[in-house]
Design an enzyme around this catalytic site. Structure first.
Site, PDB file in Angstrom:
ATOM      1  N   LYS A  55      59.696  75.868  25.473  1.00  0.00           N
ATOM      2  CA  LYS A  55      59.212  75.233  26.705  1.00  0.00           C
ATOM      3  C   LYS A  55      57.977  75.960  27.209  1.00  0.00           C
ATOM      4  O   LYS A  55      56.978  75.335  27.586  1.00  0.00           O
ATOM      5  CB  LYS A  55      60.318  75.254  27.783  1.00  0.00           C
ATOM      6  CG  LYS A  55      61.437  74.279  27.494  1.00  0.00           C
ATOM      7  CD  LYS A  55      62.646  74.478  28.410  1.00  0.00           C
ATOM      8  CE  LYS A  55      63.767  73.525  28.004  1.00  0.00           C
ATOM      9  NZ  LYS A  55      65.019  73.739  28.754  1.00  0.00           N
ATOM     10  N   GLN A  99      67.559  77.514  33.175  1.00  0.00           N
ATOM     11  CA  GLN A  99      68.122  77.158  31.871  1.00  0.00           C
ATOM     12  C   GLN A  99      69.656  77.222  31.904  1.00  0.00           C
ATOM     13  O   GLN A  99      70.237  78.218  32.335  1.00  0.00           O
ATOM     14  CB  GLN A  99      67.566  78.110  30.790  1.00  0.00           C
ATOM     15  CG  GLN A  99      68.016  77.800  29.386  1.00  0.00           C
ATOM     16  CD  GLN A  99      67.471  76.467  28.861  1.00  0.00           C
ATOM     17  OE1 GLN A  99      66.311  76.123  29.074  1.00  0.00           O
ATOM     18  NE2 GLN A  99      68.316  75.713  28.191  1.00  0.00           N
ATOM     19  N   ASP A 122      64.007  69.246  36.022  1.00  0.00           N
ATOM     20  CA  ASP A 122      65.101  68.806  35.143  1.00  0.00           C
ATOM     21  C   ASP A 122      65.700  67.490  35.646  1.00  0.00           C
ATOM     22  O   ASP A 122      66.432  66.817  34.915  1.00  0.00           O
ATOM     23  CB  ASP A 122      66.216  69.869  35.117  1.00  0.00           C
ATOM     24  CG  ASP A 122      66.283  70.603  33.784  1.00  0.00           C
ATOM     25  OD1 ASP A 122      65.711  70.102  32.798  1.00  0.00           O
ATOM     26  OD2 ASP A 122      66.907  71.678  33.737  1.00  0.00           O
TER      27      ASP A 122
END
Ligand code: NDP
Length: 285
Positions: A55, A99, A122
């Protein structure tokens, strides 16, 4: 064409993701500022570390100001919430991604709900999930957003199509169904309690599998000519990576299909970058 020679068009997620990322890089270069993305990694889970590195690299390549904050595995929930509050208040941060999975002492839902919804790249915050369910524009979870881009790039007609989403998780199945509904598909959501799953699948013009069961969807579950999107990523004991769909069988019946790897996976990161840009533009009005 005979059955023996029929073979689905392969939807090349790697190429579509590459094109998406290049287009984003061009847009970002023309902005006059660099959107900021901060990824928070708690602990040393090796798979998470690999995802976070990918990422970070992809974000930098697109011209995003990417930062990774690494916290020890014994970080407490209040300490992580304090870090999230600091990032919420930092005007240089447009997107925050914590995460998952988190260590057992930290409740993931509490952390997700602490992220400023405007920075929730997200798309997991309940406010964003609610907006999506309500058909309003919002930050959308990256994997289902990536699936929509694959379908668009493949010019799969969705209006009026029968779509079946296999799986009802908050990060894939439910948002996927909401997006397909928003595109005017007639959507069915199937799950572990669904009766006669094979028959449900066979009715679908578009089948999205997100179950986490290796090769569960067989070739004879698929309507000839259907579009099959395989979100599943499953590691077999022999080390091979397979999806939720038995690929060779399905490819002999489907009209178009995503491979695993190289299908949905690469789109997830491309959509994270897109969400960061969306958040950055929205925050600047
Ligand atoms: P979850 O485990 O959260 O959800 C799985 C869903 O599948 C549940 O709704 C469950 O039903 C359903 N299910 C499980 N077993 C069966 C069965 N035998 N028959 C019918 N339905 C079943 O998984 P996720 O949604 O997080 O992920 C799904 C897959 O996608 C995984 O392989 C994951 O690795 C992959 N993934 C890939 C990403 C990518 O970037 N390509 C990103 C995210 C996930 P119920 O609700 O009834 O329990």
């Amino acid at each position: 064409m005979t059955d023996a020679t029929r073979s689905a068009r392969v939807i090349d997620g790697k190429a579509i993701a590459r094109a998406t990322r290049a287009a984003l890089a061009t847009r970002i270069a023309g902005l006059g500022f660099r959107p900021g993305l901060t990824v928070v990694l708690v602990g040393e889970d090796p798979a998470s570390a690999v995802y976070v590195r990918s990422k970070d690299r992809a974000a930098r390549e697109a011209g995003i100001d990417a930062r990774t904050i690494r916290l020890p595995a014994d970080t407490t929930e209040p300490a992580l919430l304090a870090e999230v509050a600091r990032l919420n208040a930092d005007p240089t941060v447009d997107g925050i991604l914590v995460q998952l999975p988190l260590p057992p002492q930290i409740r993931a839902q509490a952390v997700i709900e602490a992220i400023d919804p405007a920075k929730d790249v997200d798309g997991f915050h309940p406010l964003n999930a609610g907006r999506l369910a309500d058909g309003r524009p919002t930050l959308v979870p990256c994997t289902p957003l990536g699936v929509m881009k694959l379908l668009a790039a493949t010019e799969v007609p969705l209006r009026g199509a029968r779509a079946l989403v296999l799986g009802r998780s908050g990060i894939v199945g439910r948002p996927m169904a909401a997006l397909l509904l928003g595109a005017d598909a007639t959507v069915t959501i199937a799950h572990s309690r669904t009766r006669d799953l094979a028959a449900e699948c066979r009715r679908a013009d578009v089948l999205v599998a997100a179950v986490g069961r290796p090769e569960m969807v067989r070739g004879d579950w698929i309507q000839p000519g259907a579009t099959v999107i395989d979100v599943g990523i499953n590691r077999l004991p022999d080390g091979r990576l397979v999806g939720d769909v038995a690929y060779a069988e399905a490819a002999a019946v489907a009209g178009a299909i995503t491979p695993v790897p190289g299908g949905v996976g690469p789109m997830t990161i491309a959509c994270l970058l897109e969400n960061t840009l969306t958040a950055a533009l929205a925050r600047r009005g």
